[in-house]
Design a protein around this motif. Structure first.
Motif, PDB file in Angstrom:
ATOM      1  N   ARG A 122     -22.252 -26.224 -13.922  1.00  0.00           N
ATOM      2  CA  ARG A 122     -22.471 -25.361 -14.907  1.00  0.00           C
ATOM      3  C   ARG A 122     -22.122 -23.761 -14.655  1.00  0.00           C
ATOM      4  O   ARG A 122     -22.466 -22.957 -15.249  1.00  0.00           O
ATOM      5  CB  ARG A 122     -24.359 -25.352 -15.008  1.00  0.00           C
ATOM      6  N   GLU A 123     -21.516 -23.606 -13.352  1.00  0.00           N
ATOM      7  CA  GLU A 123     -21.133 -22.464 -13.026  1.00  0.00           C
ATOM      8  C   GLU A 123     -19.962 -21.973 -13.740  1.00  0.00           C
ATOM      9  O   GLU A 123     -19.198 -22.608 -14.216  1.00  0.00           O
ATOM     10  CB  GLU A 123     -20.785 -22.415 -11.357  1.00  0.00           C
ATOM     11  N   LYS A 124     -19.517 -20.581 -13.554  1.00  0.00           N
ATOM     12  CA  LYS A 124     -18.311 -20.242 -14.310  1.00  0.00           C
ATOM     13  C   LYS A 124     -17.082 -20.350 -13.432  1.00  0.00           C
ATOM     14  O   LYS A 124     -16.054 -20.624 -13.824  1.00  0.00           O
ATOM     15  CB  LYS A 124     -18.539 -18.852 -14.822  1.00  0.00           C
ATOM     16  N   GLY A 125     -17.602 -20.412 -12.015  1.00  0.00           N
ATOM     17  CA  GLY A 125     -16.482 -20.388 -10.973  1.00  0.00           C
ATOM     18  C   GLY A 125     -16.857 -20.509  -9.834  1.00  0.00           C
ATOM     19  O   GLY A 125     -18.227 -20.377  -9.462  1.00  0.00           O
ATOM     20  N   LEU A 126     -16.172 -21.206  -8.799  1.00  0.00           N
ATOM     21  CA  LEU A 126     -16.531 -21.458  -7.421  1.00  0.00           C
ATOM     22  C   LEU A 126     -15.242 -21.054  -6.457  1.00  0.00           C
ATOM     23  O   LEU A 126     -14.149 -21.239  -6.897  1.00  0.00           O
ATOM     24  CB  LEU A 126     -16.592 -22.936  -7.228  1.00  0.00           C
ATOM     25  N   VAL A 127     -15.727 -19.990  -5.607  1.00  0.00           N
ATOM     26  CA  VAL A 127     -14.824 -19.648  -4.354  1.00  0.00           C
ATOM     27  C   VAL A 127     -15.118 -20.627  -3.272  1.00  0.00           C
ATOM     28  O   VAL A 127     -16.377 -20.600  -2.661  1.00  0.00           O
ATOM     29  CB  VAL A 127     -14.994 -18.307  -4.262  1.00  0.00           C
ATOM     30  N   LEU A 128     -14.155 -21.448  -2.961  1.00  0.00           N
ATOM     31  CA  LEU A 128     -14.539 -22.485  -1.821  1.00  0.00           C
ATOM     32  C   LEU A 128     -13.772 -21.849  -0.630  1.00  0.00           C
ATOM     33  O   LEU A 128     -12.826 -22.011  -0.467  1.00  0.00           O
ATOM     34  CB  LEU A 128     -13.911 -23.627  -2.325  1.00  0.00           C
ATOM     35  N   VAL A 129     -14.777 -21.583   0.344  1.00  0.00           N
ATOM     36  CA  VAL A 129     -14.356 -21.213   1.855  1.00  0.00           C
ATOM     37  C   VAL A 129     -13.931 -22.419   2.617  1.00  0.00           C
ATOM     38  O   VAL A 129     -15.124 -23.108   2.859  1.00  0.00           O
ATOM     39  CB  VAL A 129     -15.075 -20.364   2.412  1.00  0.00           C
ATOM     40  N   CYS A 130     -13.027 -22.653   2.995  1.00  0.00           N
ATOM     41  CA  CYS A 130     -12.715 -23.864   4.094  1.00  0.00           C
ATOM     42  C   CYS A 130     -12.682 -23.322   5.410  1.00  0.00           C
ATOM     43  O   CYS A 130     -11.522 -22.618   5.754  1.00  0.00           O
ATOM     44  CB  CYS A 130     -11.367 -24.531   3.519  1.00  0.00           C
TER      45      CYS A 130
ATOM     46  N   THR B   4     -12.033 -31.987  10.232  1.00  0.00           N
ATOM     47  CA  THR B   4     -11.240 -31.147  11.194  1.00  0.00           C
ATOM     48  C   THR B   4     -11.135 -29.602  10.120  1.00  0.00           C
ATOM     49  O   THR B   4     -10.780 -28.853  10.693  1.00  0.00           O
ATOM     50  CB  THR B   4      -9.755 -31.403  11.178  1.00  0.00           C
ATOM     51  N   GLY B   5     -11.630 -29.541   8.883  1.00  0.00           N
ATOM     52  CA  GLY B   5     -11.529 -28.468   8.188  1.00  0.00           C
ATOM     53  C   GLY B   5     -12.300 -28.429   6.864  1.00  0.00           C
ATOM     54  O   GLY B   5     -12.637 -29.958   6.517  1.00  0.00           O
ATOM     55  N   GLY B   6     -12.668 -27.618   6.171  1.00  0.00           N
ATOM     56  CA  GLY B   6     -13.212 -27.654   4.733  1.00  0.00           C
ATOM     57  C   GLY B   6     -12.274 -28.223   3.682  1.00  0.00           C
ATOM     58  O   GLY B   6     -13.156 -28.259   2.553  1.00  0.00           O
ATOM     59  N   GLU B   7     -10.944 -28.421   3.645  1.00  0.00           N
ATOM     60  CA  GLU B   7     -10.397 -28.713   2.555  1.00  0.00           C
ATOM     61  C   GLU B   7     -10.567 -29.940   1.883  1.00  0.00           C
ATOM     62  O   GLU B   7     -10.604 -30.000   0.940  1.00  0.00           O
ATOM     63  CB  GLU B   7      -8.743 -28.804   3.156  1.00  0.00           C
ATOM     64  N   LEU B   8     -10.532 -30.860   2.925  1.00  0.00           N
ATOM     65  CA  LEU B   8     -10.870 -32.374   2.130  1.00  0.00           C
ATOM     66  C   LEU B   8     -12.562 -32.208   1.448  1.00  0.00           C
ATOM     67  O   LEU B   8     -12.421 -32.571   0.234  1.00  0.00           O
ATOM     68  CB  LEU B   8     -11.045 -33.485   3.197  1.00  0.00           C
ATOM     69  N   ALA B   9     -13.309 -31.604   1.995  1.00  0.00           N
ATOM     70  CA  ALA B   9     -14.728 -31.243   1.465  1.00  0.00           C
ATOM     71  C   ALA B   9     -14.430 -30.612   0.018  1.00  0.00           C
ATOM     72  O   ALA B   9     -15.117 -30.820  -0.829  1.00  0.00           O
ATOM     73  CB  ALA B   9     -15.654 -30.618   2.518  1.00  0.00           C
ATOM     74  N   ALA B  10     -13.614 -29.421   0.116  1.00  0.00           N
ATOM     75  CA  ALA B  10     -13.514 -28.583  -1.048  1.00  0.00           C
ATOM     76  C   ALA B  10     -12.827 -29.443  -2.386  1.00  0.00           C
ATOM     77  O   ALA B  10     -13.233 -29.490  -3.458  1.00  0.00           O
ATOM     78  CB  ALA B  10     -12.481 -27.408  -0.822  1.00  0.00           C
ATOM     79  N   MET B  11     -11.717 -30.245  -1.854  1.00  0.00           N
ATOM     80  CA  MET B  11     -11.328 -31.116  -3.019  1.00  0.00           C
ATOM     81  C   MET B  11     -12.416 -32.242  -3.340  1.00  0.00           C
ATOM     82  O   MET B  11     -12.307 -32.668  -4.748  1.00  0.00           O
ATOM     83  CB  MET B  11     -10.076 -31.924  -2.276  1.00  0.00           C
TER      84      MET B  11
END
Ligand code: ADE
Length: 269
Positions: A107-115, A142-149
């Protein structure tokens, strides 16, 4: 078509995230203009010839910490582009991600995902630049990238129009707190196994009932924790009571068989 949702992924490994937008439903969502995904290289916001993004932790100890200045600059730049976006830090310390949270984020307009990478990001970024922290499970990546995806994938498929069938997301596992029923397709016999008769019957009311019942029983068997937190409808209560009665009848019959087979044991016991 106006963009329904904008994502910016802040990472030191942009090449890891870029292909995410190139396949399947996510690609269609981007191509249709419903979703935009920009991948921001945090290194571009780092100072000096070497564009260093990490440093040793104050107080000593092993591992490195992501420096605050490049991260702050990257978050500020992303927010300038997406002033209404929520800034989310992916971290094992965050709120556990689930379907409810995916629905909320959709429902958000956008997400800034910090990895984050290394041991994590400087705590002052977590305090002053982040609206929410999300974990995709109790394990350390090892990092937030997979979580962001993972988060983007689960959210994008909930944005209206991104799935082929508008109602697909409504029948998902977890949608109403249950796992989804099983699925079958051709051939009708595969390596000795058939398909439940009812699915071949063409009787849509019966098929609906079968799906409701198997979803409920499957949830009870695989994820009883989901049922424990969820109120049951009258129809669901009736299904479970019928299963209870069937199981009791079966046990009763077994006990009778045992008694018939060994009457002597009964007398001795
Ligand atoms: N970064 C490292 N591990 C993570 C996890 N489990 N969830 C989200 N971000 C992470």
């Amino acid at each position: 078509m106006p963009v329904a949702m904008k994502f910016a992924v802040l990472t030191i490994f942009p090449e890891m995230v870029a292909p995410f937008a190139a396949h399947g439903i996510v690609r269609r969502a981007v191509e249709s203009g419903r979703v935009s995904i920009s991948v921001v290289d945090i290194r571009e916001f780092a100072a000096g010839r070497h564009r260093v993004t990490d440093d040793r932790p104050y107080g000593g100890g092993c591992g490195m910490v992501m420096k605050p200045e490049p991260l702050a600059a990257a978050v500020r730049a992303a927010r300038r582009q997406m002033p209404e976006a929520l800034t989310v830090h992916l971290t094992p310390q965050g709120r556990p991600f689930d379907q409810d949270l995916a629905r909320q984020l959709a429902r958000e307009k956008g997400l800034v995902l910090v990895c984050g990478r290394y041991e994590g990001v400087d705590e002052r970024i977590c305090q002053d630049f982040v609206d929410a922290e999300i974990s995709i499970g109790d394990y350390v990546l090892t990092g937030g990238e997979l979580a962001a995806m993972v988060v983007m994938d689960a959210v994008i498929r909930l944005i209206p129009g991104t799935l082929g069938h508008e109602d697909s997301a409504e029948q998902d596992s977890f949608c109403d707190g249950l796992l989804e029923h099983g699925h079958y397709t051709r051939p009708s016999r595969f390596e000795g196994h058939g398909v439940p008769e009812v699915l071949l019957s063409g009787n849509h009311a019966e098929i609906r009932r079968w799906r409701q019942e198997t979803a409920l029983i499957r949830t009870f068997l695989k994820r009883p924790d989901l049922l424990a937190q969820r109120p049951l409808s009258d129809a669901e209560t009736a299904i479970l009571k019928r299963w209870c009665r069937d199981i009791e009848r079966l046990l009763q019959r077994q006990a009778e068989h045992r008694a018939d087979a060994s009457p002597g044991d009964q007398q001795e016991g």
